[in-house]
Design an enzyme around this catalytic site. Sequence first.
Site, PDB file in Angstrom:
ATOM      1  N   ARG A 243     -38.591  36.468 -30.958  1.00 34.28           N
ATOM      2  CA  ARG A 243     -39.673  36.173 -32.070  1.00 34.28           C
ATOM      3  C   ARG A 243     -40.030  37.397 -33.072  1.00 34.28           C
ATOM      4  O   ARG A 243     -39.762  38.466 -32.829  1.00 34.28           O
ATOM      5  CB  ARG A 243     -40.922  36.332 -31.094  1.00 34.28           C
ATOM      6  N   GLU A 272     -43.892  32.647 -40.486  1.00 30.98           N
ATOM      7  CA  GLU A 272     -42.761  31.621 -40.547  1.00 30.98           C
ATOM      8  C   GLU A 272     -43.376  30.305 -40.948  1.00 30.98           C
ATOM      9  O   GLU A 272     -44.507  29.816 -40.658  1.00 30.98           O
ATOM     10  CB  GLU A 272     -42.136  31.092 -39.128  1.00 30.98           C
ATOM     11  N   HIS A 291     -35.251  30.080 -38.221  1.00 30.94           N
ATOM     12  CA  HIS A 291     -35.551  29.959 -37.114  1.00 30.94           C
ATOM     13  C   HIS A 291     -34.949  28.891 -36.635  1.00 30.94           C
ATOM     14  O   HIS A 291     -35.303  27.525 -36.305  1.00 30.94           O
ATOM     15  CB  HIS A 291     -37.127  29.957 -36.852  1.00 30.94           C
TER      16      HIS A 291
END
Length: 329
Positions: A243, A272, A291
């Site tokens: 993360r 993000e 991601h």
Amino acid sequence: MTSTRHQILVFRELPEDQLARLQAAHNVTVANPRVAAQRDAFFAALPQAQALIGSSYPITDALLDEALQLRVISSISVGVDNYPLAALRERGIALCHTPGVLTETTADTIFALLMATSRRIPELAMYVRSGQWQRNIGEDLFGWDVHGKTLGILGMGRIGMALARRAALGFGMRVLYNNRSVVPESELGALAGHVHYVARDALLREADFVVSVVPSTPETKHLLGAEAFAMMKPSAIVINGSRGAIVDEAALLHALDTDQIRAAGLDVFATEPLPVESPLRTHAKVVALPHIGSATHETRHAMAEMATSNLLQVLAGEQPAGRFDLNHA
Ligand SMILES: NC(=O)C1=CN([C@@H]2O[C@H](COP(=O)(O)OP(=O)(O)OC[C@H]3O[C@@H](n4cnc5c(N)ncnc54)[C@H](O)[C@@H]3O)[C@@H](O)[C@H]2O)C=CC1
Ligand SMILES: O=C(O)C(=O)CO
């Protein structure tokens, strides 16, 4: 006997076959609050919703105040950092997630990021694509070996173990790890004797690759910050596969710009999608991915299937495999 049809709110697109499983048993609204045109529909459905299923959207305390019928949230992710764990526990709302089904794929992605960063794969692929490959490359474009080096894993859980297997058994790497607890020999399987628990500082000092696979919690926020970068070798490569909150991005940029560390491979970011103005997007020493840890056709489908089963089981009064233990969070 007919079973009760509950109101389900799907807040991120589900594959058709999984949506059909929900629709066969319950009343389903699909509305993604991240999509402007669907936002109103999401908030209109929230007060009636008994179950939510989706991912990548922060479910806040304030949002729970509007969802007074809610019994279960089924996340299509293993990470649960988008959910207010204490509030869910207090309100008796079940939380489910998708551990296991994404472990190997995420470990593949993280290992690919490690290889890409060390061997400078994106940069050199671009070198060919842009027509710059006019003669044999010289030292200025060489990368660094991965095999035989020392991998430091922060967070020896499911994904950490899968990374350790790739590194120790496939690439002949020395593997150090730090974790909340030492992994018992009996749980190491083929890794027994190949991985070594060390204190975090020792890992930071010795590793050629420092990889984060710890969950995002108040305790792990900025685990990799200025102090940690200062302990690393100047040749160290930092990989963040868990993360964005784990890495202090300003401190990372400073460490890269002052040659405190060699490079970084990042799949996740504090914000993000990564803002276009972020210096990490174009930094010469950074390989940045959007991601994609679990983003394969097979794995994303398996995650959706597990999340759907989790939700249906909670509504049926059963105990699903993916129930997150809010009492030990
Ligand atoms: N990039 C991506 O697309 C993906 C990212 N992830 C991230 O990876 C994380 C890990 O996933 P799993 O391995 O399945 O979880 P896991 O729960 O099996 O492993 C996490 C490990 O971290 C350890 N840990 C927790 N806090 C720690 C601390 N302060 N210091 C040292 N160790 C600590 C725990 O003891 C545990 O062994 C998820 O929480 C998620 O945030 C997961 C899947 C995909
Ligand atoms: O599952 C997770 O936590 C992810 O980050 C995406 O797969």
